[in-house]
Motif scaffolding. Structure first.
Motif, PDB file in Angstrom:
ATOM      1  N   ALA A  92       0.850  -1.183   0.000  1.00  0.00           N
ATOM      2  CA  ALA A  92       0.000   0.000   0.000  1.00  0.00           C
ATOM      3  C   ALA A  92       0.889   1.238   0.000  1.00  0.00           C
ATOM      4  O   ALA A  92       2.101   1.145   0.206  1.00  0.00           O
ATOM      5  CB  ALA A  92      -0.904   0.027   1.234  1.00  0.00           C
ATOM      6  N   VAL A  93       0.253   2.376  -0.212  1.00  0.00           N
ATOM      7  CA  VAL A  93       0.909   3.649   0.068  1.00  0.00           C
ATOM      8  C   VAL A  93       0.628   3.972   1.532  1.00  0.00           C
ATOM      9  O   VAL A  93      -0.530   3.941   1.962  1.00  0.00           O
ATOM     10  CB  VAL A  93       0.381   4.775  -0.842  1.00  0.00           C
ATOM     11  N   TYR A  94       1.683   4.249   2.259  1.00  0.00           N
ATOM     12  CA  TYR A  94       1.573   4.528   3.685  1.00  0.00           C
ATOM     13  C   TYR A  94       1.692   6.027   3.928  1.00  0.00           C
ATOM     14  O   TYR A  94       2.601   6.685   3.396  1.00  0.00           O
ATOM     15  CB  TYR A  94       2.651   3.781   4.463  1.00  0.00           C
ATOM     16  N   TYR A  95       0.785   6.538   4.744  1.00  0.00           N
ATOM     17  CA  TYR A  95       0.737   7.961   5.059  1.00  0.00           C
ATOM     18  C   TYR A  95       0.835   8.173   6.562  1.00  0.00           C
ATOM     19  O   TYR A  95       0.256   7.403   7.337  1.00  0.00           O
ATOM     20  CB  TYR A  95      -0.594   8.566   4.601  1.00  0.00           C
ATOM     21  N   CYS A  96       1.510   9.227   6.970  1.00  0.00           N
ATOM     22  CA  CYS A  96       1.383   9.678   8.344  1.00  0.00           C
ATOM     23  C   CYS A  96       0.496  10.918   8.352  1.00  0.00           C
ATOM     24  O   CYS A  96       0.405  11.639   7.354  1.00  0.00           O
ATOM     25  CB  CYS A  96       2.726   9.943   9.006  1.00  0.00           C
ATOM     26  N   ALA A  97      -0.161  11.119   9.478  1.00  0.00           N
ATOM     27  CA  ALA A  97      -1.101  12.228   9.599  1.00  0.00           C
ATOM     28  C   ALA A  97      -1.103  12.698  11.047  1.00  0.00           C
ATOM     29  O   ALA A  97      -0.784  11.934  11.961  1.00  0.00           O
ATOM     30  CB  ALA A  97      -2.495  11.795   9.185  1.00  0.00           C
ATOM     31  N   THR A  98      -1.501  13.940  11.254  1.00  0.00           N
ATOM     32  CA  THR A  98      -1.506  14.478  12.600  1.00  0.00           C
ATOM     33  C   THR A  98      -2.813  15.182  12.896  1.00  0.00           C
ATOM     34  O   THR A  98      -3.503  15.662  12.000  1.00  0.00           O
ATOM     35  CB  THR A  98      -0.306  15.423  12.811  1.00  0.00           C
ATOM     36  N   GLY A  99      -3.136  15.242  14.185  1.00  0.00           N
ATOM     37  CA  GLY A  99      -4.371  15.862  14.657  1.00  0.00           C
ATOM     38  C   GLY A  99      -4.692  15.255  16.008  1.00  0.00           C
ATOM     39  O   GLY A  99      -3.904  15.389  16.951  1.00  0.00           O
ATOM     40  N   THR A 100      -5.819  14.556  16.072  1.00  0.00           N
ATOM     41  CA  THR A 100      -6.130  13.734  17.236  1.00  0.00           C
ATOM     42  C   THR A 100      -6.312  12.309  16.732  1.00  0.00           C
ATOM     43  O   THR A 100      -6.376  12.088  15.522  1.00  0.00           O
ATOM     44  CB  THR A 100      -7.412  14.191  17.953  1.00  0.00           C
ATOM     45  N   CYS A 101      -6.422  11.369  17.630  1.00  0.00           N
ATOM     46  CA  CYS A 101      -6.626   9.993  17.184  1.00  0.00           C
ATOM     47  C   CYS A 101      -8.026   9.783  16.586  1.00  0.00           C
ATOM     48  O   CYS A 101      -8.304   8.734  16.005  1.00  0.00           O
ATOM     49  CB  CYS A 101      -6.389   9.002  18.323  1.00  0.00           C
ATOM     50  N   ASP A 102      -8.883  10.781  16.713  1.00  0.00           N
ATOM     51  CA  ASP A 102     -10.218  10.677  16.115  1.00  0.00           C
ATOM     52  C   ASP A 102     -10.360  11.484  14.840  1.00  0.00           C
ATOM     53  O   ASP A 102     -11.263  11.244  14.039  1.00  0.00           O
ATOM     54  CB  ASP A 102     -11.274  11.171  17.109  1.00  0.00           C
ATOM     55  N   ARG A 103      -9.485  12.451  14.664  1.00  0.00           N
ATOM     56  CA  ARG A 103      -9.582  13.324  13.494  1.00  0.00           C
ATOM     57  C   ARG A 103      -8.197  13.802  13.095  1.00  0.00           C
ATOM     58  O   ARG A 103      -7.429  14.259  13.934  1.00  0.00           O
ATOM     59  CB  ARG A 103     -10.471  14.531  13.806  1.00  0.00           C
ATOM     60  N   TYR A 104      -7.907  13.683  11.812  1.00  0.00           N
ATOM     61  CA  TYR A 104      -6.592  14.058  11.309  1.00  0.00           C
ATOM     62  C   TYR A 104      -6.734  15.231  10.358  1.00  0.00           C
ATOM     63  O   TYR A 104      -7.522  15.196   9.421  1.00  0.00           O
ATOM     64  CB  TYR A 104      -5.947  12.854  10.614  1.00  0.00           C
ATOM     65  N   ASP A 105      -5.934  16.259  10.601  1.00  0.00           N
ATOM     66  CA  ASP A 105      -6.061  17.495   9.829  1.00  0.00           C
ATOM     67  C   ASP A 105      -4.968  17.671   8.781  1.00  0.00           C
ATOM     68  O   ASP A 105      -5.166  18.393   7.804  1.00  0.00           O
ATOM     69  CB  ASP A 105      -6.048  18.705  10.775  1.00  0.00           C
ATOM     70  N   TYR A 106      -3.831  17.061   8.998  1.00  0.00           N
ATOM     71  CA  TYR A 106      -2.708  17.240   8.088  1.00  0.00           C
ATOM     72  C   TYR A 106      -2.121  15.880   7.732  1.00  0.00           C
ATOM     73  O   TYR A 106      -2.007  14.992   8.583  1.00  0.00           O
ATOM     74  CB  TYR A 106      -1.623  18.130   8.716  1.00  0.00           C
ATOM     75  N   TRP A 107      -1.735  15.778   6.456  1.00  0.00           N
ATOM     76  CA  TRP A 107      -1.269  14.503   5.928  1.00  0.00           C
ATOM     77  C   TRP A 107       0.048  14.674   5.194  1.00  0.00           C
ATOM     78  O   TRP A 107       0.309  15.724   4.599  1.00  0.00           O
ATOM     79  CB  TRP A 107      -2.315  13.945   4.942  1.00  0.00           C
ATOM     80  N   GLY A 108       0.841  13.627   5.233  1.00  0.00           N
ATOM     81  CA  GLY A 108       2.037  13.598   4.412  1.00  0.00           C
ATOM     82  C   GLY A 108       1.697  13.166   3.000  1.00  0.00           C
ATOM     83  O   GLY A 108       0.540  12.881   2.681  1.00  0.00           O
ATOM     84  N   GLN A 109       2.722  13.100   2.165  1.00  0.00           N
ATOM     85  CA  GLN A 109       2.498  12.780   0.755  1.00  0.00           C
ATOM     86  C   GLN A 109       2.443  11.285   0.484  1.00  0.00           C
ATOM     87  O   GLN A 109       2.023  10.849  -0.592  1.00  0.00           O
ATOM     88  CB  GLN A 109       3.616  13.418  -0.093  1.00  0.00           C
ATOM     89  N   GLY A 110       2.879  10.489   1.444  1.00  0.00           N
ATOM     90  CA  GLY A 110       2.805   9.038   1.299  1.00  0.00           C
ATOM     91  C   GLY A 110       4.090   8.433   0.782  1.00  0.00           C
ATOM     92  O   GLY A 110       4.882   9.090   0.105  1.00  0.00           O
ATOM     93  N   THR A 111       4.300   7.168   1.121  1.00  0.00           N
ATOM     94  CA  THR A 111       5.443   6.424   0.619  1.00  0.00           C
ATOM     95  C   THR A 111       4.979   5.005   0.291  1.00  0.00           C
ATOM     96  O   THR A 111       4.206   4.404   1.044  1.00  0.00           O
ATOM     97  CB  THR A 111       6.594   6.422   1.652  1.00  0.00           C
ATOM     98  N   GLN A 112       5.446   4.506  -0.842  1.00  0.00           N
ATOM     99  CA  GLN A 112       4.972   3.212  -1.343  1.00  0.00           C
ATOM    100  C   GLN A 112       5.713   2.066  -0.658  1.00  0.00           C
ATOM    101  O   GLN A 112       6.948   2.069  -0.584  1.00  0.00           O
ATOM    102  CB  GLN A 112       5.175   3.120  -2.853  1.00  0.00           C
ATOM    103  N   VAL A 113       4.947   1.090  -0.212  1.00  0.00           N
ATOM    104  CA  VAL A 113       5.508  -0.155   0.316  1.00  0.00           C
ATOM    105  C   VAL A 113       4.966  -1.290  -0.526  1.00  0.00           C
ATOM    106  O   VAL A 113       3.743  -1.432  -0.688  1.00  0.00           O
ATOM    107  CB  VAL A 113       5.117  -0.362   1.794  1.00  0.00           C
ATOM    108  N   THR A 114       5.862  -2.084  -1.085  1.00  0.00           N
ATOM    109  CA  THR A 114       5.467  -3.222  -1.892  1.00  0.00           C
ATOM    110  C   THR A 114       6.076  -4.483  -1.299  1.00  0.00           C
ATOM    111  O   THR A 114       7.304  -4.562  -1.127  1.00  0.00           O
ATOM    112  CB  THR A 114       5.936  -3.063  -3.351  1.00  0.00           C
ATOM    113  N   VAL A 115       5.223  -5.440  -0.985  1.00  0.00           N
ATOM    114  CA  VAL A 115       5.675  -6.709  -0.421  1.00  0.00           C
ATOM    115  C   VAL A 115       5.472  -7.784  -1.488  1.00  0.00           C
ATOM    116  O   VAL A 115       4.336  -8.144  -1.818  1.00  0.00           O
ATOM    117  CB  VAL A 115       4.904  -7.069   0.864  1.00  0.00           C
ATOM    118  N   SER A 116       6.573  -8.255  -2.016  1.00  0.00           N
ATOM    119  CA  SER A 116       6.496  -9.201  -3.128  1.00  0.00           C
ATOM    120  C   SER A 116       7.794  -9.970  -3.246  1.00  0.00           C
ATOM    121  O   SER A 116       8.869  -9.448  -2.938  1.00  0.00           O
ATOM    122  CB  SER A 116       6.213  -8.462  -4.430  1.00  0.00           C
ATOM    123  N   SER A 117       7.682 -11.199  -3.708  1.00  0.00           N
ATOM    124  CA  SER A 117       8.872 -11.997  -3.946  1.00  0.00           C
ATOM    125  C   SER A 117       9.312 -11.866  -5.401  1.00  0.00           C
ATOM    126  O   SER A 117      10.334 -12.447  -5.805  1.00  0.00           O
ATOM    127  CB  SER A 117       8.602 -13.457  -3.603  1.00  0.00           C
TER     128      SER A 117
END
Length: 117
Positions: A92-117
């Protein structure tokens, strides 16, 4: 302006580890919760975990509990996401975000993680 920058994504074999980082300001890390999300192709965004700003408690999605952990590096102003025993379904593309654990106001741009052989 709030900036979150993810790094560390890449290709990893099933069963392997990968460590992601989210860089943020000290003010953000000290005062706001930080969460990780992921979005696989064709699927809705999925919440992965949240670190509470009030007491540092961490909450994990059942799908990653026992495999993923998180920690803060004060020297680098980053929060890491250590992913172990990775599965193809963790791809998936993984994102970090900040705010509260119930609501996030700001997001990063994401980074791709691929799990494959």
């Amino acid at each position: 302006q709030v900036q979150l920058v993810e790094s560390g994504g890449g290709l990893v074999q099933p069963g392997g580890p990968l460590r992601l980082s989210c860089a943020a300001s000290v003010f953000i890390l000290d005062n706001y919760a930080l969460g990780w999300f992921r979005q696989a192709p064709g699927k809705e965004r999925e919440w992965v975990l949240c670190i509470s700003s009030s007491d540092g408690s961490t909450y994990y999605a059942d799908s990653v509990k026992g495999r993923f952990t998180t920690s803060r590096d004060n020297a680098k102003n980053t929060v890491s996401l250590q992913m172990n025993s990775l599965k193809p379904e963790d791809t998936a593309v993984y994102y970090c975000a900040t705010g509260t654990c119930d609501r996030y106001d700001y997001w990063g741009q994401g980074t791709q993680v691929t799990v494959s052989s």
